[in-house]
Design a protein around this motif. Sequence first.
Motif, short mmCIF file in Angstrom:
data_model
loop_
_atom_site.label_atom_id
_atom_site.label_comp_id
_atom_site.label_asym_id
_atom_site.label_seq_id
_atom_site.Cartn_x
_atom_site.Cartn_y
_atom_site.Cartn_z
N HIS A 101 -31.28 2.52 -30.59
CA HIS A 101 -31.86 1.18 -30.54
C HIS A 101 -31.01 0.20 -31.35
CE1 HIS A 101 -34.71 -2.09 -30.38
NE2 HIS A 101 -34.53 -2.22 -31.69
N ALA A 102 -30.62 0.61 -32.57
CA ALA A 102 -29.82 -0.27 -33.43
C ALA A 102 -28.50 -0.63 -32.75
CB ALA A 102 -29.56 0.39 -34.77
N ALA A 103 -27.92 0.31 -32.03
CA ALA A 103 -26.64 0.05 -31.35
C ALA A 103 -26.81 -0.90 -30.18
CB ALA A 103 -26.02 1.37 -30.88
N ALA A 104 -27.97 -0.86 -29.53
CA ALA A 104 -28.17 -1.66 -28.32
C ALA A 104 -29.03 -2.91 -28.56
CB ALA A 104 -28.83 -0.80 -27.24
N CYS A 105 -29.57 -3.06 -29.75
CA CYS A 105 -30.50 -4.16 -30.04
C CYS A 105 -29.84 -5.52 -29.78
CB CYS A 105 -30.99 -4.07 -31.49
SG CYS A 105 -32.22 -5.33 -31.89
N GLN A 106 -30.57 -6.40 -29.10
CA GLN A 106 -30.05 -7.72 -28.76
C GLN A 106 -30.50 -8.80 -29.73
OE1 GLN A 106 -27.82 -8.22 -26.17
NE2 GLN A 106 -27.85 -5.98 -26.20
N ALA A 107 -31.24 -8.41 -30.79
CA ALA A 107 -31.67 -9.41 -31.77
C ALA A 107 -30.44 -10.02 -32.44
CB ALA A 107 -32.57 -8.75 -32.82
N PRO A 108 -30.52 -11.29 -32.82
CA PRO A 108 -29.37 -11.94 -33.47
C PRO A 108 -28.91 -11.19 -34.73
CG PRO A 108 -31.10 -13.54 -33.01
CD PRO A 108 -31.65 -12.19 -32.66
N SER A 109 -29.85 -10.57 -35.41
CA SER A 109 -29.54 -9.82 -36.63
C SER A 109 -30.50 -8.63 -36.69
CB SER A 109 -29.72 -10.71 -37.85
OG SER A 109 -29.96 -9.95 -38.99
N HIS A 110 -30.03 -7.52 -37.20
CA HIS A 110 -30.93 -6.37 -37.32
C HIS A 110 -32.08 -6.68 -38.27
CE1 HIS A 110 -27.58 -4.17 -35.43
NE2 HIS A 110 -28.56 -3.45 -34.93
N ALA A 111 -31.88 -7.60 -39.18
CA ALA A 111 -32.95 -8.00 -40.10
C ALA A 111 -34.07 -8.74 -39.35
CB ALA A 111 -32.39 -8.87 -41.21
N GLU A 112 -33.83 -9.16 -38.12
CA GLU A 112 -34.83 -9.85 -37.31
C GLU A 112 -35.47 -8.92 -36.28
OE1 GLU A 112 -33.42 -13.66 -35.76
OE2 GLU A 112 -31.85 -13.60 -37.29
N CYS A 113 -35.05 -7.68 -36.24
CA CYS A 113 -35.56 -6.73 -35.24
C CYS A 113 -36.73 -5.95 -35.83
CB CYS A 113 -34.44 -5.77 -34.82
SG CYS A 113 -35.01 -4.46 -33.72
N PRO A 114 -37.95 -6.13 -35.29
CA PRO A 114 -39.12 -5.43 -35.84
C PRO A 114 -38.97 -3.90 -35.80
CG PRO A 114 -39.80 -7.10 -34.26
CD PRO A 114 -38.30 -7.02 -34.19
N LYS A 115 -38.41 -3.39 -34.73
CA LYS A 115 -38.26 -1.93 -34.63
C LYS A 115 -37.29 -1.41 -35.70
CE LYS A 115 -37.57 1.79 -31.35
NZ LYS A 115 -37.44 2.17 -29.95
N PHE A 116 -36.19 -2.12 -35.90
CA PHE A 116 -35.21 -1.71 -36.92
C PHE A 116 -35.84 -1.78 -38.31
CE2 PHE A 116 -31.59 -2.42 -39.78
CZ PHE A 116 -30.85 -1.29 -39.48
N LEU A 117 -36.63 -2.81 -38.58
CA LEU A 117 -37.29 -2.94 -39.88
C LEU A 117 -38.29 -1.82 -40.11
CD1 LEU A 117 -37.74 -6.82 -40.04
CD2 LEU A 117 -36.05 -5.39 -41.24
N ARG A 118 -39.00 -1.40 -39.05
CA ARG A 118 -39.91 -0.25 -39.16
C ARG A 118 -39.13 1.01 -39.53
NH1 ARG A 118 -42.41 -2.22 -34.66
NH2 ARG A 118 -41.36 -0.70 -33.33
N LEU A 119 -37.98 1.21 -38.89
CA LEU A 119 -37.15 2.38 -39.18
C LEU A 119 -36.68 2.37 -40.64
CD1 LEU A 119 -35.01 2.51 -35.94
CD2 LEU A 119 -36.73 4.17 -36.64
N LEU A 120 -36.30 1.19 -41.13
CA LEU A 120 -35.90 1.09 -42.53
C LEU A 120 -37.04 1.45 -43.47
CD1 LEU A 120 -33.71 -2.15 -42.68
CD2 LEU A 120 -32.95 0.23 -42.76
N ASN A 121 -38.22 0.99 -43.13
CA ASN A 121 -39.40 1.28 -43.94
C ASN A 121 -39.67 2.78 -43.97
OD1 ASN A 121 -41.72 0.68 -45.50
ND2 ASN A 121 -42.98 0.73 -43.67
N ILE A 122 -39.59 3.43 -42.82
CA ILE A 122 -39.80 4.87 -42.75
C ILE A 122 -38.73 5.61 -43.55
CG2 ILE A 122 -39.76 6.87 -41.19
CD1 ILE A 122 -41.02 4.97 -39.05
N ALA A 123 -37.48 5.19 -43.40
CA ALA A 123 -36.39 5.84 -44.13
C ALA A 123 -36.57 5.67 -45.64
CB ALA A 123 -35.04 5.28 -43.68
#
Length: 134
Positions: A101-123
């Motif tokens: 998902h992180a590799a393919a995410c189209q959000a302007p920044s990963h910091a704006e991607c809700p799914k990526f932020l969830r993954l960071l929280n879990i990690a």
Amino acid sequence: MDIGRVAKASGLPTSTLRFYEEKGLIESIGRNGLRRVFSPKVINTLALISLGRNVGLSLDEIGAMLHPKGVHIDRPLLLSKADELDKKITEMTAMRDGLRHAAACQAPSHAECPKFLRLLNIAGKKRDRPKRPF
């Protein structure tokens, strides 16, 4: 089979074979000069040890299943290890999916991607857990 042939057939260094013998996991049947000699059956025992190590069994756990008359499988232990592997597979699958998902995410920044932020929280929560000793 001398220790050199066992090492070549098993892909293990002779130092590992000597260590396994010292731990009581394998047994030489004699010596040819200064070289240890093993029964050809040792190859199957070494394969079993390798399989056990690959699924996370300790050498002590593996040794408890090896007996002179054959292998005594500790079924509850194997079921417990299978459960641990299932959990690890689930975690690894989530990590793989997160990377994709992180590799393919189209959000302007990963910091704006809700799914990526969830993954960071879990990690972050996993990082704070104490490590389990082997």
